[in-house]
Write a protein that holds these residues in place. Structure first.
Motif, PDB file in Angstrom:
ATOM      1  N   SER A  26       0.797  -1.215   0.000  1.00 53.09           N
ATOM      2  CA  SER A  26       0.000   0.000   0.000  1.00 53.09           C
ATOM      3  C   SER A  26       0.834   1.271   0.000  1.00 53.09           C
TER       4      SER A  26
ATOM      5  N   ASN B 108      -3.903  -1.671  -5.730  1.00 48.72           N
ATOM      6  CA  ASN B 108      -3.698  -1.165  -4.372  1.00 48.72           C
ATOM      7  C   ASN B 108      -3.785  -2.237  -3.303  1.00 48.72           C
ATOM      8  N   LEU B 109      -4.222  -3.449  -3.655  1.00 47.09           N
ATOM      9  CA  LEU B 109      -4.423  -4.471  -2.635  1.00 47.09           C
ATOM     10  C   LEU B 109      -3.679  -5.771  -2.923  1.00 47.09           C
TER      11      LEU B 109
ATOM     12  N   VAL C 213      -3.386  -1.721   6.331  1.00 43.47           N
ATOM     13  CA  VAL C 213      -3.608  -1.380   4.926  1.00 43.47           C
ATOM     14  C   VAL C 213      -5.074  -1.041   4.663  1.00 43.47           C
TER      15      VAL C 213
ATOM     16  N   TYR D  97      -6.767   2.764   3.706  1.00 42.33           N
ATOM     17  CA  TYR D  97      -7.509   3.087   2.485  1.00 42.33           C
ATOM     18  C   TYR D  97      -8.920   3.597   2.798  1.00 42.33           C
TER      19      TYR D  97
END
Length: 562
Positions: free
Chosen positions: A131, A306-307, A338, A342
């Motif tokens: 991340s 992003n993951l 993480v 987000y």
């Protein structure tokens, strides 16, 4: 620019005879030597009955109960009925290398090669592998609106991040050595596919790392317009790459603690922004959605990028202090960090400011901070973004370079990649990875994300296959951390992410698909090419004497049973 794709890269020491309690034959002590690396080189399980003996050179070990061998290492307390442990916990299983005593270190501890990563730096290294903070998630709002963006970062982790983190915890503790997923695939499918895994994941990582100088400059160009393009931008990329490469050279421990400091500096302004924005939040803004104008390609691409990359930390497992306990815990805490990092900034940002979807793109959080808190908070967010990209760069480079070191120790690539600097870092691997970053830094953000995702998907397919195959073929192998599901559960665990991978590959643009297939083809011919070079002795290849062979113990035990 909207991306048009959704895509994702022994020489063994003699074995110490083992005896079970109650055997009248005394054990033969191992010759004095330095402790070997606590590497999990998987071969097979061998069950010896009474009065049956086993050792590497000749069968001569008595056993009154099952004894399990993986490579050249003995694993005790490997009863099939042992309960699994939850993620973040540790099942007490003794894992003793051939030249180790139980109290000795799990890895050779010379001045250049000691385990240096404790749990806190490891958490932030995982955080930066995956991340680095909410920088880069803005496109999800532009693509799908606030509601789907928020739902995506709550649901998507259970489809992809959690399974990948669990598999990394199990396999990383089963094979706690540099090389990570390369060793997993080699153990399950053989060295040829292990090399393909290493090639695709290394190339994917280098492509991914080329993204961070781009993001760094994108966040700064609003404050320093000269960095928007031309020679100043090129020079800035070069200077940043050189500086961060040198930091990697100085030591993994430095990188780990720098990641901690950078992570705190980058996340604190979002906490402040969240507190300040509470009076300005209008919950109705969170519910905005229009399915007719959703850019599913950009939306899923942003979520996926992003993951993912939870498995990247496995290439540093050989540098972790007590990886069988530390790695699962670090993955668990990093997963929470993480997802929170987000979801809550998106929640506050979309609720506190009027929605202008076209403005939600890379760097827009700095504008949100300006609206909510003023110029000072905007500057802090921009500085945090810059620091975050530094953290992601040095972490990714560490993972890529140690992967090359692990492959060189296995004899998959030339020996010089295993060379360490006086700081214990893989100097040649670092230089090699940095060169790839510089060559690829001219690509745009969308092109970089698309290309690395495509290659990453193929690498993950091999990891899932290796995970399931090892569960089916060697169910009784010692697993210091084991996902509490059986064989069927292991297969089902891989189904949702595999479906997602198929979607990713199916939605790829023709351009990126062609380029990525060419890259994969290069790997398919590169491995036999390197074997030919090794055969001709044009370049030196060698297998580290500290590492047990992948298959020898399995073959030997089968020959004894026959």
């Amino acid at each position: 620019m909207v991306p048009t794709i959704l895509t994702a890269p022994s020489k063994r020491s003699s074995q110490t005879p083992l005896t079970s309690p109650g055997d009248s034959t005394p054990p033969v002590p191992a010759p004095p030597s330095s402790p070997t690396k606590n590497s999990g080189n998987f071969a097979a399980k061998f069950t010896a009955s009474d009065d049956v003996t086993l050792k590497t050179s000749a069968p001569e070990v008595s056993a009154k109960r099952p004894v399990e061998f993986i490579g050249d290492e003995k694993l005790k307390n490997t009863d099939n009925k042992q309960p699994s442990t939850a993620m973040g916990q540790h099942k007490e299983v003794q894992y003793v290398g051939i030249n180790e005593s139980i109290s000795s270190p799990a890895r050779a501890t010379d001045s250049n090669n000691s385990k240096t990563l404790s749990i806190l730096p490891l958490i932030f290294l995982i955080f930066y592998e995956v991340s680095g903070g909410p920088f880069g998630v803005e496109d999800s709002v532009q693509a799908a609106g606030p509601l789907l963006a928020l739902i995506g970062f709550l649901v998507f982790p259970f489809i992809w991040s959690v399974p990948e983190a669990l598999i990394t915890a199990e396999m990383g503790t089963m094979f706690p050595e540099d090389g990570g997923y390369v060793v997993w695939v080699s153990s399950a499918l053989g060295p040829y596919w292990g090399f393909q895994q290493g090639w695709m994941k290394w190339l994917s990582g280098v492509i991914d790392n080329a993204l961070y100088p781009v993001l760094f400059l994108d966040y700064l160009k609003s404050a320093i317009p000269v960095l928007a393009g031309g020679y100043p931008r090129v020079l800035a990329v070069l200077a940043l790459t050189v500086a961060l490469t040198y930091m990697n050279f100085r030591g993994l421990s430095i990188v780990g603690w720098v990641a901690v400091l950078l992570g705190i500096f980058s996340l604190v302004p979002f906490v402040i922004m969240g507190v300040i924005s509470i009076p300005k939040i209008e919950p109705a803004r969170w519910l905005v959605v229009d399915l007719h104008v959703v850019d599913w390609n950009l939306y899923l691409n942003t979520l996926f990028w992003n993951l993912n990359y939870w498995d990247s930390i496995s290439t540093l497992a050989g540098e972790v202090d007590n990886p069988k306990k530390t790695l699962p815990k670090a993955l668990f805490y990093a997963l929470i960090l993480v997802i929170s990092g987000y979801f809550f900034p998106l929640l506050m940002g979309t609720g506190a400011v009027p929605l202008h979807r076209d403005q939600w793109t890379d760097g827009y959080f700095s504008d949100v901070a300006h609206i909510v808190g003023g110029v000072w908070l905007r500057w802090w967010i921009q500085a945090g973004a810059a620091m975050s990209n530094m953290g992601m760069f040095v972490t990714e480079m560490s993972s890529d370079s140690f992967q090359l070191l692990g492959m060189a120790e296995r004899g998959m690539i030339p020996e010089f990649f295993a060379k360490r600097s006086r700081h214990g870092t893989p100097s040649i691997g670092i230089l090699f990875s940095a060169s790839g970053v510089i060559l690829l830094s001219w690509l745009s953000f969308q092109e970089i994300v698309a290309a690395e995702n495509f290659l990453y998907c193929f690498g993950m397919i091999l990891e899932f296959i290796a995970f399931v195959r090892l569960r089916m073929k060697y169910p009784a192998a010692s697993r210091p951390y084991k996902i509490p599901v059986g064989t069927v559960g292991s297969i089902l665990l891989c189904v949702p992410p595999t479906i997602l991978i198929c979607v990713v590959l199916a939605l790829s643009s023709l351009k990126v698909m062609i380029v990525s297939v060419i890259a994969i083809f290069i790997g398919l011919v590169l491995q036999p090419g390197l074997k030919y070079v090794e055969k001709k002795r044009w370049v030196r290849f060698s297998t580290s004497a500290d590492l047990p062979g992948l298959f020898n113990a399995h073959e030997h035990s089968e020959s004894l049973v026959q």
